[in-house]
Design a protein around this motif. Sequence first.
Motif, PDB file in Angstrom:
ATOM      1  N   ARG A 106       0.929  -0.987  -0.170  1.00  0.00           N
ATOM      2  CA  ARG A 106       0.054  -0.128  -0.117  1.00  0.00           C
ATOM      3  C   ARG A 106       0.877   1.094  -0.038  1.00  0.00           C
ATOM      4  O   ARG A 106       2.067   1.728   0.481  1.00  0.00           O
ATOM      5  CB  ARG A 106      -0.701   0.394   1.349  1.00  0.00           C
ATOM      6  CG  ARG A 106      -1.578  -1.535   1.381  1.00  0.00           C
ATOM      7  CD  ARG A 106      -2.891  -1.181   2.481  1.00  0.00           C
ATOM      8  NE  ARG A 106      -2.387  -0.915   4.462  1.00  0.00           N
ATOM      9  CZ  ARG A 106      -1.568  -1.672   4.563  1.00  0.00           C
ATOM     10  NH1 ARG A 106      -1.516  -2.930   4.385  1.00  0.00           N
ATOM     11  NH2 ARG A 106      -1.211  -1.125   5.849  1.00  0.00           N
TER      12      ARG A 106
ATOM     13  N   GLU B 117      -3.013   6.237   1.102  1.00  0.00           N
ATOM     14  CA  GLU B 117      -3.845   5.834   2.246  1.00  0.00           C
ATOM     15  C   GLU B 117      -4.368   6.604   3.694  1.00  0.00           C
ATOM     16  O   GLU B 117      -5.984   6.474   3.345  1.00  0.00           O
ATOM     17  CB  GLU B 117      -3.603   4.383   2.786  1.00  0.00           C
ATOM     18  CG  GLU B 117      -4.028   3.235   3.767  1.00  0.00           C
ATOM     19  CD  GLU B 117      -3.158   2.382   4.272  1.00  0.00           C
ATOM     20  OE1 GLU B 117      -4.021   1.452   4.191  1.00  0.00           O
ATOM     21  OE2 GLU B 117      -1.831   2.651   4.652  1.00  0.00           O
TER      22      GLU B 117
ATOM     23  N   GLN C  96      -8.043   7.188   4.012  1.00  0.00           N
ATOM     24  CA  GLN C  96      -8.942   7.339   4.929  1.00  0.00           C
ATOM     25  C   GLN C  96      -9.592   8.276   5.969  1.00  0.00           C
ATOM     26  O   GLN C  96     -10.475   8.311   6.460  1.00  0.00           O
ATOM     27  CB  GLN C  96      -7.692   6.451   6.405  1.00  0.00           C
ATOM     28  CG  GLN C  96      -7.590   5.636   6.115  1.00  0.00           C
ATOM     29  CD  GLN C  96      -5.980   4.880   7.173  1.00  0.00           C
ATOM     30  OE1 GLN C  96      -5.617   5.572   7.694  1.00  0.00           O
ATOM     31  NE2 GLN C  96      -5.854   3.876   6.605  1.00  0.00           N
TER      32      GLN C  96
ATOM     33  N   PHE D 157      -8.214   1.762   0.378  1.00  0.00           N
ATOM     34  CA  PHE D 157      -6.833   2.032  -0.193  1.00  0.00           C
ATOM     35  C   PHE D 157      -6.809   0.446  -1.082  1.00  0.00           C
ATOM     36  O   PHE D 157      -7.196  -1.071  -0.261  1.00  0.00           O
ATOM     37  CB  PHE D 157      -5.417   1.827   0.286  1.00  0.00           C
ATOM     38  CG  PHE D 157      -4.414   2.051  -0.759  1.00  0.00           C
ATOM     39  CD1 PHE D 157      -4.633   3.044  -1.015  1.00  0.00           C
ATOM     40  CD2 PHE D 157      -3.541   0.850  -0.890  1.00  0.00           C
ATOM     41  CE1 PHE D 157      -3.646   3.283  -2.377  1.00  0.00           C
ATOM     42  CE2 PHE D 157      -2.973   0.804  -1.635  1.00  0.00           C
ATOM     43  CZ  PHE D 157      -2.537   2.173  -2.104  1.00  0.00           C
TER      44      PHE D 157
END
Length: 875
Positions: free
Chosen positions: A593, A598, A602, A608
């Motif tokens: 990731r 990511e 969030q 993701f």
Amino acid sequence: MTTAKSTVTPMMAQYLEIKEQHPDALLFYRMGDFYEMFFDDAVAAAEALDIALTKRGKHDGGDIPMCGVPHHAAEGYFLTLIRKGFRVAVCEQMESPAEAKKRGYKAVVKREVVRLVTPGTLTEDSLLDARRHNFLAAYAVVRDAGALAWVDISTGAFHVMPCAGAALGPELARLTPREVIVVDGSEADWAGIVSDSGATLTTLGAAAFDSTAGEKRLCALYKVGSLDAFGGFSRPEIAAMSAVAEYLDITQKGNLPLLRPPVQEGQSAVMQIDAATRRSLELTHAMNGGKQGSLLQCIDRTVTAGGARLLERRLSSPSCTLTVITDRQDAVSYLTEQGRLVEDIREKLRGTHDLDRALSRLALDRGGPRDMAAIRNTIAQAALLPAGDFPPILEQAAQDLKGHDDLLALLDDALVAEPPLLSRDGGFIAPGYNAELDEARKLRDEGRSVIAAMQADFVELSGVASLKIKHNNVLGYFIETTATHAEKMMAPPLNKTFIHRQTTANQVRFTTVELSEIETRILNAGSRALEIEKRLYSSLTQAIVAQAGPLGALGRALAEFDLATALAHLAVTENWVRPKIDDSRAFDIKGGRHPVVEAALQKDGAPFIANDCGLTDAPIWLLTGPNMAGKSTFLRQNALLAILGQMGSFVPASQAHIGVVSQIFSRVGASDDLARGRSTFMVEMVETAAILNQADDRALVILDEIGRGTATYDGLSIAWATLEHLHDVNRCRALFATHYHEMSTLSAKLDGVENATVTVKEWDGDVIFLHEVKRGTADRSYGVQVARLAGLPAVVVERAKVVLEALEKGEREGGSGRKAIIDDLPLFAATPPPAPAQPKQSEVETILQQVMPDELTPKDALALIYELRGKLPDH
């Protein structure tokens, strides 16, 4: 600026003489409570600082421009001037006006420049970013061999390394120094590289870079007979360190900072990352130049300034030494299983101060009692850190936390709990520490109560209830009363006691023999107490500086604990895993990731999409797929995983196996370099050339859209040849993203190349990005669909479809060339945009249009639902 001294005042003659010694700096000339600037300095400073430009006196028949700033607020003005490219020479008064008058009525107060303020020599908290280093660097060349030395005088860190001219740019990009010193006459060779790093270029004479004299200079600095105790330094390394020491001597006017012994670094010990790659990956700075949005900002969980600086150093210089990487991983791994211990350590660390910078300020005589208190409190707090069964790197740090009991006891006894900022304010030595000071303070403080009692006696004697005893700097203590009562006090018998001193508009002032005697005793006691405190401050400073080595080790230990606990906290809260790092050429990531992307997703509540990357069997992946599908994110995230892994951190993945990466090269995205007259395509080619010329078989290369800035077949041929060179010559691991689908045939010709694509789904003419990377090739680029999503006018999108179909048809049928295909396209005017298609109305919609909801009974509504359900196509 020259002038006959007979034509100017003594003070201006002094100013001009001092200014002549510092022509390249703004001279801050101390006059009482202000720093004054004159002539061209005043004009430049007034504009830069946005302050009033006035005038003072005449020179050569014209007004002298003047501006000034309060000395107590000078630091803020220093920062503004430094950021605007100025250097500042700070000229202080070396004696009081009273002392000057002893030499003659017209004697000028002695003044000297005590310091040159430059970008690389800042020490004050208000001028520095507490969470970043402030490096001063010097580059030296001796017999075609180069070396780079750098120092942070605010912490004492001093490093040196061999560095060829071609490697200077990447190293400056890694260190991001504020100022770089080169030998006078060579600035043209290095100005561009230094400017690209964001640093200021400074020159010194060749004598400063002389390695023979430099060795003696460094031995004198460290008070050793030989530098061998610190390592085997080459002549270029000694020359670079010598230039740093000479420049510090010049700027600090002989008051050298507290420098740790120089540490040798080797280029092979750390991952090589050039300036373009650092910008592309946004390691410590985002594309906009700020920290927000960078990898550093995303992963920073440190709670101390020293820990934050260590994090930036590790992130900027990932290690290539397996034992170093493993030791750091062991520390983080141990702490990920000790949640309560981590929180206890972090809580204690929050109570510590920036030990390195407090120590440096005290050594340079720019500190104060609060710096001493910061050191005292940090030693005490460090002793409270909980113990554990620590792995080696933390066990060594835990040992360095100890052994400071004597200094702690001294500072505990000597200092009050909350001392003032400046030593000249007094009041920082604790009662009971020094008997002589306590006696002086007692006399000073009891003198005030004596004055109060004396005022009561005078009121009773004179019968004037409004009588007051006051104090000012001119008269000292005096008795003050109104003019109405003054006649009574000047008449017998009171005139024998009260001696007239001064009459003002509304008040009359007196003194007495007794009051004068008390005043002398009180004033002497106050000044004596202050002198004693200053003497004690000096002795405490010496005691602290004498422990510079152990205190430096303590600071490093606290930073190590901070970083290890911060990375453990990050790993646990973000579900990161420990990567396997070894000497192989493996690169296998499961569920990788991008940490920054990511984190941004969030915040919006979006997931993701994690992806695998396997470059072990086929070291090069040829990645296809449309724009906006996530190719660039996939490329960057794998480079970031290697950097995070080799700095000793866990990584955002479900599993990771990475063979040590010696170099990372990234060419993802580009822009014009207008200052150098280079187009986007030229920038792309320059960066690609650097990769192909430098990448070794342990490098990781990520390339995106090579050749897109020129004609189609030119671009395809360049991209094709580049991929072949990476495979056959560089033999490195690489992720190669392209829109040239023709290149996918290379996987059948080159054993080390495998095709991969970012998947999409087409639905009702729209493209849906799935952000999943899988093996295989994209069937097309979906460029027209992406253009539609971007908001291009419908008429343009429809026209693009017509052109695309004609071009693809020509390619399939092997027509007479692109020009013939283009010539055969219908004219734009002849193909008006199609009218928007009217959607066919369904039977369900027809029924619903006839329904009057307000007239439906519950039974009718239920019957309607059954009827509508029966009309569904799949019923």
